[in-house]
Design an enzyme around this catalytic site. Structure first.
Site, PDB file in Angstrom:
ATOM      1  N   CYS A  12     -13.732  -6.146 -31.455  1.00  0.00           N
ATOM      2  CA  CYS A  12     -15.092  -5.848 -31.003  1.00  0.00           C
ATOM      3  C   CYS A  12     -15.068  -5.066 -29.694  1.00  0.00           C
ATOM      4  O   CYS A  12     -15.841  -4.123 -29.502  1.00  0.00           O
ATOM      5  CB  CYS A  12     -15.879  -7.151 -30.829  1.00  0.00           C
ATOM      6  SG  CYS A  12     -17.622  -6.919 -30.393  1.00  0.00           S
ATOM      7  N   CYS A  57     -18.234 -15.273 -33.853  1.00  0.00           N
ATOM      8  CA  CYS A  57     -19.697 -15.181 -33.806  1.00  0.00           C
ATOM      9  C   CYS A  57     -20.322 -14.975 -35.169  1.00  0.00           C
ATOM     10  O   CYS A  57     -21.449 -15.423 -35.419  1.00  0.00           O
ATOM     11  CB  CYS A  57     -20.135 -14.083 -32.845  1.00  0.00           C
ATOM     12  SG  CYS A  57     -19.768 -12.391 -33.378  1.00  0.00           S
TER      13      CYS A  57
END
Length: 363
Positions: free
Chosen positions: A95, A192
């Site tokens: 990410c 997440c």
């Protein structure tokens, strides 16, 4: 601004230092309820609201940027394909590489901003050669330089890490003094985009029948004996001890660990903890924070193989896109797909994706 305490204090410090700050929250899913639920510091509607309230207290503009497509392609799809191939990826590192310091930074620069500031715990310094160096944070327990080891020199030159000289308790106390309601908000730990923290169940759902048809044998490393059956290789990682569901104990009574995962054959091989020991590895797709090295050796050279993992003294040889690492301190349970991040002292040299691991066989 993720909605957590770290990014809120980082934004406040940047504004207080005189920067023209705009708060950005990333919408990483078109349906936030499909990602983790509850106020955990990332990826939920509650987190977006927490970030907006923090921006109001600081007195800065606030926007939500839709990065769901980029996130799905660069992070979620990578996670799926790596697990399907029997490797163990790090989605937080990916990410940072694909989203926060690539897609977000590119958009920010195009809009006239100078840098992206985040709540990561790391330090930036200008070296004697004029290049920007990334160093470990003062708080080694919170140091996040490992997941930032993918950043290039150009990205580091457009980055700010305002929390690098602080400890987490200091940041929470500062948030409380500033009137930020997220001062006591828990840190996020799980992935997440896995709503309930059940990675195996999530992979079952996403990989569908392709995953469910990958059941096979659990094999003993020493004897080749079939010890049991599994419902899919994607449910295992190298070094895993729990959840093996092997019907009988090892001959020595010691626990078994996952040593190897083979999606093609559909097998999972288990053995002793000592069988997990490695002292060499190879890396691919390196990303360097500055000048590309050719040889790194000496007492200051170390590698880190997990987020918040131990440092291992090492000797590193770089040949093009191939990185060979000799571990002077052996490691246990390291899986292909993880990242090896290389340090000289506290300075991050760069990162590579682990392709293979090996153990020197004594004569």
């Amino acid at each position: 601004m993720s909605g957590g305490v770290d990014s809120a204090v980082a934004a406040a410090r940047a504004a207080e230092a005189g920067h023209d700050v705009t708060g950005i929250h990333l919408a990483l899913s078109r349906n936030p309820k499909s990602y983790r639920s509850g106020a955990r510091g990332c990826c939920t509607i509650e987190d977006a609201n927490d970030a907006r309230r923090a921006a109001d207290v600081i007195g800065i503009p606030f926007y939500v940027w839709d990065m769901s497509e980029e996130f799905h392609e660069g992070v979620v799809e990578d996670f799926l394909s790596e697990y399907a191939a029997g490797r163990t990826p790090n989605p937080c590192l990916r990410c940072n590489e694909k989203i926060k310091f690539a897609a977000v930074l590119d958009r920010g620069l195009a809009l006239g901003f100078d840098a992206v500031a985040t709540g990561h715990y790391a330090n930036l310094r200008t070296g004697a050669d004029g290049l920007v160096e990334m160093h470990r944070a003062v708080d080694h327990a919170k140091d996040q330089s490992y997941v930032l080891g993918v950043l290039t020199q150009d990205q580091l030159a457009h980055s700010l890490f305002p929390l690098g000289d602080s400890t987490k308790p200091d940041v929470r106390r500062e948030a409380e003094r500033r009137g930020l309601l997220v001062a006591d908000k828990p840190d996020s730990h799980d992935i997440c985009f896995v709503a309930d923290g059940d990675n195996g169940g999530w992979l079952d759902e996403k990989l569908g029948e392709q995953a469910l048809n990958r059941g096979g044998d659990i094999l003993d490393h020493a004897t080749g004996e079939v010890l049991g059956q599994h419902a899919g290789t994607h449910r295992f990682t190298i070094g895993q001890r729990k959840g093996l569901r092997i019907g009988h104990p090892a001959a020595d009574g010691q626990p078994r660990f996952v040593l190897d995962i083979s999606p093609v054959q559909g097998t999972v091989t288990v053995g002793s903890r000592e069988d997990l020991r490695i002292d060499a590895l190879t890396g691919i797709r390196p990303r360097w924070c500055g000048t590309v090295p050719s040889l790194l050796q000496g007492p200051e050279v170390t590698v880190q193989l997990r987020a918040h993992g131990a440092e291992h003294r090492a000797r590193v040889v770089v040949a093009g896109d191939d990185v060979a690492v000799e571990l002077l301190d052996p490691a246990y349970g390291i899986a292909p797909g993880q990242a090896v991040v290389i340090y000289e002292g506290s300075r991050v040299v760069g990162s590579a994706t682990i392709a293979t691991t090996s153990r020197t066989v004594s004569a």
